[in-house]
Design a protein around this motif. Sequence first.
Motif, PDB file in Angstrom:
ATOM      1  N   LEU A 184      74.152  46.531  30.022  1.00  0.00           N
ATOM      2  CA  LEU A 184      73.655  46.020  31.296  1.00  0.00           C
ATOM      3  C   LEU A 184      72.258  45.424  31.132  1.00  0.00           C
ATOM      4  O   LEU A 184      71.976  44.329  31.626  1.00  0.00           O
ATOM      5  CB  LEU A 184      73.646  47.131  32.344  1.00  0.00           C
ATOM      6  N   ALA A 185      71.401  46.097  30.420  1.00  0.00           N
ATOM      7  CA  ALA A 185      70.044  45.591  30.180  1.00  0.00           C
ATOM      8  C   ALA A 185      70.076  44.275  29.415  1.00  0.00           C
ATOM      9  O   ALA A 185      69.320  43.344  29.733  1.00  0.00           O
ATOM     10  CB  ALA A 185      69.219  46.631  29.413  1.00  0.00           C
ATOM     11  N   GLU A 186      70.962  44.177  28.447  1.00  0.00           N
ATOM     12  CA  GLU A 186      71.074  42.933  27.681  1.00  0.00           C
ATOM     13  C   GLU A 186      71.539  41.781  28.573  1.00  0.00           C
ATOM     14  O   GLU A 186      71.010  40.669  28.492  1.00  0.00           O
ATOM     15  CB  GLU A 186      72.049  43.109  26.521  1.00  0.00           C
ATOM     16  N   GLN A 187      72.496  42.050  29.434  1.00  0.00           N
ATOM     17  CA  GLN A 187      72.995  40.992  30.318  1.00  0.00           C
ATOM     18  C   GLN A 187      71.921  40.555  31.327  1.00  0.00           C
ATOM     19  O   GLN A 187      71.819  39.372  31.649  1.00  0.00           O
ATOM     20  CB  GLN A 187      74.264  41.446  31.037  1.00  0.00           C
ATOM     21  N   TRP A 188      71.105  41.490  31.799  1.00  0.00           N
ATOM     22  CA  TRP A 188      69.993  41.116  32.677  1.00  0.00           C
ATOM     23  C   TRP A 188      69.018  40.207  31.942  1.00  0.00           C
ATOM     24  O   TRP A 188      68.524  39.226  32.488  1.00  0.00           O
ATOM     25  CB  TRP A 188      69.270  42.354  33.222  1.00  0.00           C
ATOM     26  N   ALA A 189      68.742  40.549  30.700  1.00  0.00           N
ATOM     27  CA  ALA A 189      67.842  39.709  29.904  1.00  0.00           C
ATOM     28  C   ALA A 189      68.435  38.319  29.713  1.00  0.00           C
ATOM     29  O   ALA A 189      67.732  37.308  29.819  1.00  0.00           O
ATOM     30  CB  ALA A 189      67.559  40.370  28.558  1.00  0.00           C
ATOM     31  N   LEU A 190      69.731  38.247  29.449  1.00  0.00           N
ATOM     32  CA  LEU A 190      70.379  36.957  29.215  1.00  0.00           C
ATOM     33  C   LEU A 190      70.431  36.100  30.475  1.00  0.00           C
ATOM     34  O   LEU A 190      70.211  34.891  30.416  1.00  0.00           O
ATOM     35  CB  LEU A 190      71.789  37.170  28.651  1.00  0.00           C
ATOM     36  N   VAL A 191      70.720  36.711  31.622  1.00  0.00           N
ATOM     37  CA  VAL A 191      70.790  35.934  32.859  1.00  0.00           C
ATOM     38  C   VAL A 191      69.402  35.422  33.262  1.00  0.00           C
ATOM     39  O   VAL A 191      69.272  34.475  34.024  1.00  0.00           O
ATOM     40  CB  VAL A 191      71.473  36.728  34.000  1.00  0.00           C
ATOM     41  N   ASN A 192      68.377  36.023  32.692  1.00  0.00           N
ATOM     42  CA  ASN A 192      66.995  35.596  32.942  1.00  0.00           C
ATOM     43  C   ASN A 192      66.384  34.854  31.754  1.00  0.00           C
ATOM     44  O   ASN A 192      65.156  34.778  31.634  1.00  0.00           O
ATOM     45  CB  ASN A 192      66.136  36.813  33.299  1.00  0.00           C
ATOM     46  N   THR A 193      67.228  34.285  30.900  1.00  0.00           N
ATOM     47  CA  THR A 193      66.733  33.503  29.771  1.00  0.00           C
ATOM     48  C   THR A 193      65.810  32.402  30.302  1.00  0.00           C
ATOM     49  O   THR A 193      66.152  31.727  31.279  1.00  0.00           O
ATOM     50  CB  THR A 193      67.916  32.872  28.997  1.00  0.00           C
ATOM     51  N   PRO A 194      64.647  32.224  29.704  1.00  0.00           N
ATOM     52  CA  PRO A 194      63.694  31.229  30.210  1.00  0.00           C
ATOM     53  C   PRO A 194      64.289  29.818  30.282  1.00  0.00           C
ATOM     54  O   PRO A 194      65.061  29.403  29.408  1.00  0.00           O
ATOM     55  CB  PRO A 194      62.547  31.282  29.195  1.00  0.00           C
ATOM     56  N   LEU A 195      63.909  29.127  31.328  1.00  0.00           N
ATOM     57  CA  LEU A 195      64.346  27.745  31.519  1.00  0.00           C
ATOM     58  C   LEU A 195      63.834  26.867  30.393  1.00  0.00           C
ATOM     59  O   LEU A 195      62.753  27.080  29.862  1.00  0.00           O
ATOM     60  CB  LEU A 195      63.827  27.210  32.850  1.00  0.00           C
ATOM     61  N   GLY A 196      64.642  25.889  30.028  1.00  0.00           N
ATOM     62  CA  GLY A 196      64.224  24.895  29.056  1.00  0.00           C
ATOM     63  C   GLY A 196      64.536  25.209  27.614  1.00  0.00           C
ATOM     64  O   GLY A 196      64.472  24.322  26.767  1.00  0.00           O
ATOM     65  N   GLU A 197      64.865  26.456  27.304  1.00  0.00           N
ATOM     66  CA  GLU A 197      65.248  26.791  25.931  1.00  0.00           C
ATOM     67  C   GLU A 197      66.620  26.190  25.645  1.00  0.00           C
ATOM     68  O   GLU A 197      67.477  26.128  26.529  1.00  0.00           O
ATOM     69  CB  GLU A 197      65.305  28.305  25.738  1.00  0.00           C
ATOM     70  N   VAL A 198      66.827  25.748  24.415  1.00  0.00           N
ATOM     71  CA  VAL A 198      68.111  25.177  24.035  1.00  0.00           C
ATOM     72  C   VAL A 198      69.223  26.200  24.298  1.00  0.00           C
ATOM     73  O   VAL A 198      69.092  27.372  23.948  1.00  0.00           O
ATOM     74  CB  VAL A 198      68.083  24.750  22.552  1.00  0.00           C
ATOM     75  N   TRP A 199      70.278  25.765  24.943  1.00  0.00           N
ATOM     76  CA  TRP A 199      71.452  26.562  25.307  1.00  0.00           C
ATOM     77  C   TRP A 199      71.158  27.644  26.347  1.00  0.00           C
ATOM     78  O   TRP A 199      71.991  28.502  26.602  1.00  0.00           O
ATOM     79  CB  TRP A 199      72.106  27.186  24.070  1.00  0.00           C
ATOM     80  N   SER A 200      70.005  27.607  26.962  1.00  0.00           N
ATOM     81  CA  SER A 200      69.680  28.654  27.936  1.00  0.00           C
ATOM     82  C   SER A 200      70.576  28.600  29.166  1.00  0.00           C
ATOM     83  O   SER A 200      70.913  29.637  29.728  1.00  0.00           O
ATOM     84  CB  SER A 200      68.207  28.590  28.333  1.00  0.00           C
ATOM     85  N   GLY A 201      70.971  27.413  29.582  1.00  0.00           N
ATOM     86  CA  GLY A 201      71.869  27.300  30.734  1.00  0.00           C
ATOM     87  C   GLY A 201      73.209  27.950  30.459  1.00  0.00           C
ATOM     88  O   GLY A 201      73.758  28.661  31.304  1.00  0.00           O
ATOM     89  N   ARG A 202      73.727  27.727  29.276  1.00  0.00           N
ATOM     90  CA  ARG A 202      75.000  28.337  28.891  1.00  0.00           C
ATOM     91  C   ARG A 202      74.862  29.854  28.746  1.00  0.00           C
ATOM     92  O   ARG A 202      75.775  30.608  29.094  1.00  0.00           O
ATOM     93  CB  ARG A 202      75.509  27.714  27.596  1.00  0.00           C
ATOM     94  N   THR A 203      73.725  30.274  28.252  1.00  0.00           N
ATOM     95  CA  THR A 203      73.473  31.712  28.111  1.00  0.00           C
ATOM     96  C   THR A 203      73.445  32.374  29.487  1.00  0.00           C
ATOM     97  O   THR A 203      74.058  33.428  29.689  1.00  0.00           O
ATOM     98  CB  THR A 203      72.140  31.947  27.373  1.00  0.00           C
ATOM     99  N   ARG A 204      72.725  31.754  30.425  1.00  0.00           N
ATOM    100  CA  ARG A 204      72.676  32.301  31.787  1.00  0.00           C
ATOM    101  C   ARG A 204      74.066  32.328  32.410  1.00  0.00           C
ATOM    102  O   ARG A 204      74.435  33.294  33.089  1.00  0.00           O
ATOM    103  CB  ARG A 204      71.698  31.503  32.653  1.00  0.00           C
ATOM    104  N   TYR A 205      74.856  31.278  32.190  1.00  0.00           N
ATOM    105  CA  TYR A 205      76.214  31.220  32.740  1.00  0.00           C
ATOM    106  C   TYR A 205      77.091  32.321  32.159  1.00  0.00           C
ATOM    107  O   TYR A 205      77.837  32.987  32.896  1.00  0.00           O
ATOM    108  CB  TYR A 205      76.823  29.842  32.500  1.00  0.00           C
ATOM    109  N   ALA A 206      77.017  32.544  30.864  1.00  0.00           N
ATOM    110  CA  ALA A 206      77.812  33.603  30.242  1.00  0.00           C
ATOM    111  C   ALA A 206      77.452  34.965  30.848  1.00  0.00           C
ATOM    112  O   ALA A 206      78.336  35.774  31.154  1.00  0.00           O
ATOM    113  CB  ALA A 206      77.599  33.613  28.735  1.00  0.00           C
ATOM    114  N   ALA A 207      76.175  35.209  31.024  1.00  0.00           N
ATOM    115  CA  ALA A 207      75.756  36.471  31.638  1.00  0.00           C
ATOM    116  C   ALA A 207      76.202  36.531  33.096  1.00  0.00           C
ATOM    117  O   ALA A 207      76.616  37.587  33.579  1.00  0.00           O
ATOM    118  CB  ALA A 207      74.237  36.637  31.531  1.00  0.00           C
ATOM    119  N   ALA A 208      76.158  35.404  33.789  1.00  0.00           N
ATOM    120  CA  ALA A 208      76.617  35.359  35.181  1.00  0.00           C
ATOM    121  C   ALA A 208      78.101  35.725  35.272  1.00  0.00           C
ATOM    122  O   ALA A 208      78.514  36.432  36.199  1.00  0.00           O
ATOM    123  CB  ALA A 208      76.358  33.983  35.784  1.00  0.00           C
ATOM    124  N   MET A 209      78.885  35.273  34.310  1.00  0.00           N
ATOM    125  CA  MET A 209      80.309  35.640  34.294  1.00  0.00           C
ATOM    126  C   MET A 209      80.470  37.151  34.159  1.00  0.00           C
ATOM    127  O   MET A 209      81.341  37.753  34.790  1.00  0.00           O
ATOM    128  CB  MET A 209      81.035  34.910  33.168  1.00  0.00           C
TER     129      MET A 209
END
Length: 83
Positions: free
Chosen positions: A8-33
């Motif tokens: 759970l802690a890891e998924q919270w970190a992933l859904v809050n991946t900083p904006l602008g990092e390469v692949w961060s949008g996909r990372t946030r989406y995966a955690a959102a799923m």
Amino acid sequence: MAEPDAELAEQWALVNTPLGEVWSGRTRYAAAMYFHKRGDMSAETLEVYRICARLDAEDPLPIIRDRGVGKEWLSKMEERKLR
């Protein structure tokens, strides 16, 4: 069976991946799923993360707010920030 706190802690970190990092949008989406599957996020909110998945610099939270969906999710995100 209870979910491990580490996952759970890891998924919270992933859904809050900083904006602008390469692949961060996909990372946030995966955690959102992950959160959607747990029942913590509505399908409408997940859709915003999907739309933003290829847009690494796009913050999904203002879009969620503008669409008037995901009020519970926004509250959870705000609650996590305060910790």
